[in-house]
Design a protein around this motif. Structure first.
Motif, PDB file in Angstrom:
ATOM      1  N   LEU A 712      -8.360 -20.747 -18.520  1.00  0.00           N
ATOM      2  CA  LEU A 712      -8.695 -20.548 -17.121  1.00  0.00           C
ATOM      3  C   LEU A 712      -9.939 -21.343 -16.747  1.00  0.00           C
ATOM      4  O   LEU A 712     -10.824 -21.556 -17.570  1.00  0.00           O
ATOM      5  CB  LEU A 712      -8.962 -19.066 -16.827  1.00  0.00           C
ATOM      6  CG  LEU A 712      -7.847 -18.071 -17.160  1.00  0.00           C
ATOM      7  CD1 LEU A 712      -8.279 -16.661 -16.770  1.00  0.00           C
ATOM      8  CD2 LEU A 712      -6.557 -18.440 -16.447  1.00  0.00           C
ATOM      9  N   THR A 713      -9.997 -21.768 -15.477  1.00  0.00           N
ATOM     10  CA  THR A 713     -11.230 -22.362 -14.965  1.00  0.00           C
ATOM     11  C   THR A 713     -12.272 -21.254 -14.816  1.00  0.00           C
ATOM     12  O   THR A 713     -11.962 -20.058 -14.899  1.00  0.00           O
ATOM     13  CB  THR A 713     -11.010 -23.028 -13.606  1.00  0.00           C
ATOM     14  OG1 THR A 713     -10.733 -22.008 -12.647  1.00  0.00           O
ATOM     15  CG2 THR A 713      -9.862 -24.028 -13.644  1.00  0.00           C
ATOM     16  N   ARG A 714     -13.501 -21.678 -14.564  1.00  0.00           N
ATOM     17  CA  ARG A 714     -14.559 -20.688 -14.394  1.00  0.00           C
ATOM     18  C   ARG A 714     -14.254 -19.755 -13.231  1.00  0.00           C
ATOM     19  O   ARG A 714     -14.447 -18.545 -13.310  1.00  0.00           O
ATOM     20  CB  ARG A 714     -15.898 -21.398 -14.161  1.00  0.00           C
ATOM     21  CG  ARG A 714     -17.082 -20.432 -14.144  1.00  0.00           C
ATOM     22  CD  ARG A 714     -18.383 -21.199 -14.194  1.00  0.00           C
ATOM     23  NE  ARG A 714     -18.987 -21.303 -12.870  1.00  0.00           N
ATOM     24  CZ  ARG A 714     -20.183 -21.814 -12.660  1.00  0.00           C
ATOM     25  NH1 ARG A 714     -20.865 -22.332 -13.661  1.00  0.00           N
ATOM     26  NH2 ARG A 714     -20.708 -21.866 -11.443  1.00  0.00           N
ATOM     27  N   ARG A 715     -13.787 -20.295 -12.129  1.00  0.00           N
ATOM     28  CA  ARG A 715     -13.462 -19.472 -10.969  1.00  0.00           C
ATOM     29  C   ARG A 715     -12.321 -18.517 -11.299  1.00  0.00           C
ATOM     30  O   ARG A 715     -12.346 -17.340 -10.917  1.00  0.00           O
ATOM     31  CB  ARG A 715     -13.090 -20.363  -9.783  1.00  0.00           C
ATOM     32  CG  ARG A 715     -12.646 -19.605  -8.551  1.00  0.00           C
ATOM     33  CD  ARG A 715     -13.767 -18.762  -7.963  1.00  0.00           C
ATOM     34  NE  ARG A 715     -14.587 -19.537  -7.054  1.00  0.00           N
ATOM     35  CZ  ARG A 715     -15.736 -19.093  -6.545  1.00  0.00           C
ATOM     36  NH1 ARG A 715     -16.196 -17.904  -6.869  1.00  0.00           N
ATOM     37  NH2 ARG A 715     -16.435 -19.858  -5.715  1.00  0.00           N
ATOM     38  N   GLU A 716     -11.316 -18.999 -12.035  1.00  0.00           N
ATOM     39  CA  GLU A 716     -10.187 -18.139 -12.380  1.00  0.00           C
ATOM     40  C   GLU A 716     -10.609 -17.016 -13.323  1.00  0.00           C
ATOM     41  O   GLU A 716     -10.073 -15.899 -13.249  1.00  0.00           O
ATOM     42  CB  GLU A 716      -9.072 -18.975 -13.000  1.00  0.00           C
ATOM     43  CG  GLU A 716      -8.358 -19.880 -11.998  1.00  0.00           C
ATOM     44  CD  GLU A 716      -7.443 -20.904 -12.640  1.00  0.00           C
ATOM     45  OE1 GLU A 716      -6.683 -21.549 -11.910  1.00  0.00           O
ATOM     46  OE2 GLU A 716      -7.500 -21.061 -13.888  1.00  0.00           O
ATOM     47  N   ARG A 717     -11.586 -17.283 -14.198  1.00  0.00           N
ATOM     48  CA  ARG A 717     -12.090 -16.218 -15.071  1.00  0.00           C
ATOM     49  C   ARG A 717     -12.786 -15.132 -14.238  1.00  0.00           C
ATOM     50  O   ARG A 717     -12.642 -13.934 -14.511  1.00  0.00           O
ATOM     51  CB  ARG A 717     -13.049 -16.818 -16.103  1.00  0.00           C
ATOM     52  CG  ARG A 717     -12.358 -17.729 -17.116  1.00  0.00           C
ATOM     53  CD  ARG A 717     -13.342 -18.644 -17.815  1.00  0.00           C
ATOM     54  NE  ARG A 717     -14.137 -17.969 -18.830  1.00  0.00           N
ATOM     55  CZ  ARG A 717     -13.781 -17.881 -20.104  1.00  0.00           C
ATOM     56  NH1 ARG A 717     -12.650 -18.412 -20.530  1.00  0.00           N
ATOM     57  NH2 ARG A 717     -14.562 -17.272 -20.969  1.00  0.00           N
ATOM     58  N   GLN A 718     -13.526 -15.561 -13.228  1.00  0.00           N
ATOM     59  CA  GLN A 718     -14.145 -14.583 -12.327  1.00  0.00           C
ATOM     60  C   GLN A 718     -13.082 -13.739 -11.631  1.00  0.00           C
ATOM     61  O   GLN A 718     -13.210 -12.514 -11.517  1.00  0.00           O
ATOM     62  CB  GLN A 718     -15.001 -15.302 -11.289  1.00  0.00           C
ATOM     63  CG  GLN A 718     -16.227 -15.998 -11.848  1.00  0.00           C
ATOM     64  CD  GLN A 718     -16.941 -16.804 -10.781  1.00  0.00           C
ATOM     65  OE1 GLN A 718     -16.309 -17.384  -9.900  1.00  0.00           O
ATOM     66  NE2 GLN A 718     -18.268 -16.853 -10.856  1.00  0.00           N
ATOM     67  N   VAL A 719     -12.028 -14.420 -11.153  1.00  0.00           N
ATOM     68  CA  VAL A 719     -10.950 -13.718 -10.462  1.00  0.00           C
ATOM     69  C   VAL A 719     -10.257 -12.733 -11.402  1.00  0.00           C
ATOM     70  O   VAL A 719      -9.943 -11.595 -11.025  1.00  0.00           O
ATOM     71  CB  VAL A 719      -9.940 -14.727  -9.879  1.00  0.00           C
ATOM     72  CG1 VAL A 719      -8.696 -14.015  -9.367  1.00  0.00           C
ATOM     73  CG2 VAL A 719     -10.587 -15.528  -8.746  1.00  0.00           C
ATOM     74  N   ALA A 720     -10.023 -13.155 -12.655  1.00  0.00           N
ATOM     75  CA  ALA A 720      -9.365 -12.276 -13.632  1.00  0.00           C
ATOM     76  C   ALA A 720     -10.176 -11.000 -13.842  1.00  0.00           C
ATOM     77  O   ALA A 720      -9.624  -9.893 -13.920  1.00  0.00           O
ATOM     78  CB  ALA A 720      -9.170 -13.022 -14.951  1.00  0.00           C
ATOM     79  N   VAL A 750      -3.898 -17.272 -12.163  1.00  0.00           N
ATOM     80  CA  VAL A 750      -4.335 -16.468 -13.310  1.00  0.00           C
ATOM     81  C   VAL A 750      -3.139 -15.783 -13.964  1.00  0.00           C
ATOM     82  O   VAL A 750      -2.959 -15.822 -15.192  1.00  0.00           O
ATOM     83  CB  VAL A 750      -5.383 -15.430 -12.863  1.00  0.00           C
ATOM     84  CG1 VAL A 750      -5.617 -14.404 -13.972  1.00  0.00           C
ATOM     85  CG2 VAL A 750      -6.698 -16.119 -12.508  1.00  0.00           C
ATOM     86  N   LEU A 751      -2.319 -15.137 -13.137  1.00  0.00           N
ATOM     87  CA  LEU A 751      -1.152 -14.426 -13.677  1.00  0.00           C
ATOM     88  C   LEU A 751      -0.207 -15.382 -14.385  1.00  0.00           C
ATOM     89  O   LEU A 751       0.318 -15.082 -15.477  1.00  0.00           O
ATOM     90  CB  LEU A 751      -0.423 -13.689 -12.554  1.00  0.00           C
ATOM     91  CG  LEU A 751      -1.209 -12.559 -11.859  1.00  0.00           C
ATOM     92  CD1 LEU A 751      -0.396 -11.981 -10.717  1.00  0.00           C
ATOM     93  CD2 LEU A 751      -1.576 -11.470 -12.853  1.00  0.00           C
ATOM     94  N   THR A 752       0.010 -16.552 -13.789  1.00  0.00           N
ATOM     95  CA  THR A 752       0.924 -17.524 -14.391  1.00  0.00           C
ATOM     96  C   THR A 752       0.390 -18.039 -15.717  1.00  0.00           C
ATOM     97  O   THR A 752       1.113 -18.094 -16.726  1.00  0.00           O
ATOM     98  CB  THR A 752       1.141 -18.707 -13.419  1.00  0.00           C
ATOM     99  OG1 THR A 752       1.695 -18.208 -12.207  1.00  0.00           O
ATOM    100  CG2 THR A 752       2.069 -19.744 -14.030  1.00  0.00           C
ATOM    101  N   LYS A 753      -0.879 -18.403 -15.758  1.00  0.00           N
ATOM    102  CA  LYS A 753      -1.458 -18.959 -16.982  1.00  0.00           C
ATOM    103  C   LYS A 753      -1.493 -17.932 -18.115  1.00  0.00           C
ATOM    104  O   LYS A 753      -1.332 -18.288 -19.289  1.00  0.00           O
ATOM    105  CB  LYS A 753      -2.875 -19.471 -16.709  1.00  0.00           C
ATOM    106  CG  LYS A 753      -2.925 -20.761 -15.896  1.00  0.00           C
ATOM    107  CD  LYS A 753      -4.354 -21.259 -15.749  1.00  0.00           C
ATOM    108  CE  LYS A 753      -4.402 -22.567 -14.980  1.00  0.00           C
ATOM    109  NZ  LYS A 753      -5.793 -23.082 -14.861  1.00  0.00           N
ATOM    110  N   LEU A 754      -1.714 -16.650 -17.771  1.00  0.00           N
ATOM    111  CA  LEU A 754      -1.800 -15.619 -18.798  1.00  0.00           C
ATOM    112  C   LEU A 754      -0.449 -15.000 -19.133  1.00  0.00           C
ATOM    113  O   LEU A 754      -0.360 -14.146 -20.013  1.00  0.00           O
ATOM    114  CB  LEU A 754      -2.776 -14.523 -18.359  1.00  0.00           C
ATOM    115  CG  LEU A 754      -4.234 -14.972 -18.168  1.00  0.00           C
ATOM    116  CD1 LEU A 754      -5.096 -13.790 -17.757  1.00  0.00           C
ATOM    117  CD2 LEU A 754      -4.782 -15.605 -19.439  1.00  0.00           C
ATOM    118  N   GLY A 755       0.595 -15.428 -18.430  1.00  0.00           N
ATOM    119  CA  GLY A 755       1.937 -14.959 -18.739  1.00  0.00           C
ATOM    120  C   GLY A 755       2.253 -13.581 -18.209  1.00  0.00           C
ATOM    121  O   GLY A 755       3.176 -12.921 -18.708  1.00  0.00           O
TER     122      GLY A 755
END
Length: 775
Positions: A712-720, A750-755
């Protein structure tokens, strides 16, 4: 609409049916031609086809794919600005638009061009000539005749074969599939069966395979059987079967579809359909009740009539991602049909005036409430209603006897023109209103100081001075103390921008504020007057008094719940702290201002703050960062229709010193490399970089090799993390100071990358992630 530095395309809200052959042909032709225009009748699916092609070919355009929606644009003079806004350039001339596109490899989708044919033809020709890697995909009811244009007619869906064996799915065809899917949307258990397949096929055939007509027919499955629908079509479309379907006039075909849908509406629904055609890009229930009720529609019945039109697919219900309200949209073809009914009932003039009156009252209420806690909501609603505001302004401009009202409305929108970005559009309307009505009046004086303030922001200081002086002279002769205070504000702002006599600037602002205080007027203009006074004191090196005045302004903003003017207070405070030598506090103030400015999309304020952060970085020895930020500010200033900071006298001489020191530290080559990087940033990238975030949105935060979140990008980690806390998309957007739709995009990524397929799965598994990351 989701827009990023790589483009803007709307998400599909219904399934895309058929068009496989057309898709393949258009995708094959598009790379080989400069401009491809999809032509055909309204309702045939030109826009859907163009957007699907654009989505599937976007990887071929590294600089992005941008949708330019023209259906609601009535003034051809605003065409260049509309295109510029769609690609992220704000308030720009044709020359700047051409220059921006010159080296870009991108695709412009110009949608619904027919009513702006001549203007689109000229602009497209100029853009294509100047930008060799630009491609244009247009939709129009007729060819634009641009040099090099290739035409691709979009035909109705293939008609189903009536002789097929019932139940033979392979022969059902796209038209039947479309009917089936849209019918199932209103009646979930609806399916095409061997028993009804022939009837559905006949419906599609009698509707000439037009997707819009099929969708309207399918919506009636909610109350009618397919056989009943077919019987009604036979009654209503007798003319359509009298001759060869291949040569039927396209307007008559669509007209009959509309006539049939209209006949199924109750009298109240019919009236409401016609009356709601005065809105552009839809309206909410409050607007529908205010404008359309009366004369046969009791106010309390509007909501039921709206519900009936939604059920009949005449209106489309849309939830706005940035607010809690629901809007009701009309397809362009349906809106035009309703407008003809309105004219036939001789109600158009009255409804146009009621439309204008509603949006005048809305604007003046927003202006009165702007300096308060409702600012963000006002900004969102004004942006959402901007097409209707334009229409109301145009009514004032084109209707005899309405010029004074036009001046009132254009001036009342000062909060939007200046606070939310569209400086040049504000100048456009105010200039035209002031030219139309030259009679001295209070309305003219209000428009004069408003336009003067916008002109200062654009660097048009000579025009600003003339308008400020005229406003001041009228107010003094009329004895209007409120307008006199605004005239003093305008004169002081012009004097400050001109770098003239600073003690005179200070005196003008002191007199302005004394009048405001005596009158009990506390508005955003009052706060900005304090800001200008503080800025003048800073220039005079009276830093203690400058800080005291900015604190007074900040207290005023906090007292009223204001966040917009407060960003300018923070900006001036940051400069004062910097001149005092406290770079850390200066940077903190500037970054806080920059974050809040994104709430309002205040592009002018954004550029001021980014420039100041460059100065702070340079004085701290962060020379590469300073050069990047200088480049970003240089790029963003022309996008706002304003002159570069260095063009403003005295106050911004520090810009040259910052550039000189940074260039000396990095060398010419190093400076230019860093500066060019900043110039390459789009607005969102520049803001992210200025706030210390990843400008490209692709760099992940450091993570262990076995970290499941490493992708995940930094922003996506925040969103997660925020998803795991149970926050909604709207709450995530508020926490991160981004739009709700941007948050929705991050959540999906996020959902797509983490499956995961839903948020619950992520939240349930996040405990393991926290252990992995030692959180």
């Amino acid at each position: 609409m989701t827009r990023s530095e790589k483009g803007s395309l709307p998400a599909e809200v219904t399934s895309f049916v058929g068009r496989r052959r057309e898709m393949a042909e258009v995708k094959k032709v598009l790379p080989a031609v400069r401009m491809l225009t999809l032509t055909g009748p309204g309702g045939v699916g030109k826009t859907r086809l163009a957007l699907r092609v654009a989505m599937q070919t976007r990887r071929a355009f590294p600089d992005g794919v941008f949708l330019v929606e023209l259906a609601a644009l009535q003034d051809h003079a605003l065409l260049e600005q509309t295109v510029a806004d769609a690609i992220g350039l704000r308030d720009q001339s044709r020359e700047v638009l051409v220059d921006h596109l010159r080296g870009k490899q991108l695709l412009l989708v110009l949608d619904n061009c027919e009513h702006l044919g001549a203007a689109c033809r000229v602009l497209a020709g100029e853009l294509l000539a100047a930008a060799p890697r630009l491609r244009i995909l247009a939709t129009s009811r007729q060819a634009l005749r641009t040099p090099g244009e290739h035409i691709r007619p979009v035909l109705p869906l293939p008609l189903p074969d009536l002789d097929v064996t019932p139940g033979d799915d392979s022969a059902a065809g796209d038209a039947i599939q479309l009917f089936s899917e849209r019918a199932a949307a209103v009646v979930p258990d609806f399916v095409v069966t061997p028993a009804n397949q022939a009837t559905v096929a006949r419906i599609c055939q009698q509707l000439d395979g037009l997707p819009l007509a099929i969708e309207l027919a399918a919506a009636r499955v909610q109350i009618l059987s397919p056989e009943q629908i077919l019987q009604r079509l036979d009654d209503r479309f007798r003319l359509l079967t009298a001759g060869s379907p291949a040569v039927l006039p396209r307007h008559r075909t669509l007209q009959e579809v509309m006539n049939w849908s209209y006949a199924l509406c109750s009298p109240a629904e019919q009236r409401l359909w016609a009356r709601m055609s005065v809105f552009v890009r839809g309206c909410d229930l409050d607007a529908a009740e205010a404008v359309c009720a009366g004369d046969g529609i009791p106010p309390e019945d509007v909501i039921d009539a709206v519900a009936g039109l939604v059920d009949k697919s005449v209106l489309v219900r849309e939830e706005d991602g940035d607010s809690a309200s629901v809007r009701y949209l009309m397809l362009d073809t349906i809106r035009h049909y309703g407008r003809e009914k309105l004219r036939a009932a001789d109600e158009e003039a009255a409804l146009r005036r009621r439309h204008r009156d509603y949006f005048l009252k809305l604007t003046e209420r927003h202006a009165a409430e702007w300096f308060g806690p409702a600012q963000e909501e006002i900004a969102v609603r004004s942006r959402r209603e901007f097409a209707n505001l334009r229409l109301a302004l145009k009514y004032c401009l084109n209707t005899p006897g309405e010029s004074q009202t036009g001046l009132r409305m254009a001036a009342a929108l000062h909060f939007y023109w200046y606070g939310c970005g569209p400086l040049a559009e504000g100048r456009h309307w105010l200039d035209r209103m002031l030219t139309l009505d030259v009679t001295p009046s209070r309305a003219r004086a209000a428009a004069l100081w408003t336009n003067s303030h916008l002109a200062v922001a654009q660097g048009d200081r000579a025009a600003a001075a003339d308008m400020a002086e005229e406003c001041f002279q009228w107010a003094r002769s009329a004895g209007d103390k409120n307008m006199l205070a605004h005239g003093l504000f305008a004169l002081g702002t012009v004097e400050w921008a001109n770098g003239g006599d600073l003690p005179r600037t200070l005196a003008l602002m002191e007199d302005c504020l004394a009048l405001f205080e005596a009158l009990g007027v506390m508005t955003a203009v009052t706060a900005i007057a304090y800001v200008t006074m503080s800025a003048t004191l800073t220039q005079l090196n009276d830093l203690d008094r400058a800080m005291a005045v900015s604190q007074q302004a900040g207290a005023l903003c906090d007292q009223h719940g204001d966040r917009w003017a407060r960003t300018y207070v923070l900006y001036i405070r940051s400069l004062t702290e910097w001149m005092r030598g406290d770079v850390a506090r200066a940077r903190a103030c500037a970054e806080e201002a920059l974050r809040d400015q994104q709430i309002f999309k205040d592009a002018l304020g954004t550029v001021f703050v980014i420039e100041s952060l460059a100065w702070y970085a340079g004085s701290s020895g962060e020379h590469e960062r300073a050069a990047v930020l200088l480049g970003a500010a240089h790029r963003l200033y022309p996008m706002e229709g304003s002159k570069p900071l260095a063009d403003l006298p005295r106050y911004y001489l520090v810009h040259d010193e910052c550039e000189r020191q940074t260039r000396h530290a990095l060398g010419d080559r190093g400076f230019q490399t860093a500066f060019d990087r900043g110039v390459s940033f789009e607005s969102a990238q520049a803001v992210a970089y200025a706030l210390g975030e990843d400008a490209d949105g692709t760099t992940s935060a450091p993570a262990a090799a076995d970290d499941p979140l490493a992708q995940l990008t930094r922003r996506e980690r925040q969103v997660a993390e925020l998803i795991a806390e149970g926050l909604s998309n709207k709450d995530i957007a508020a926490r991160l100071v981004i739009s709700t739709r941007t948050a929705e995009g991050h959540v999906q990524n996020v959902l797509t990358k983490l499956g995961f397929t839903n948020r619950v799965q992520l939240a349930a598994s996040f405990g393991e992630y926290r252990q992995v990351r030692n959180l």
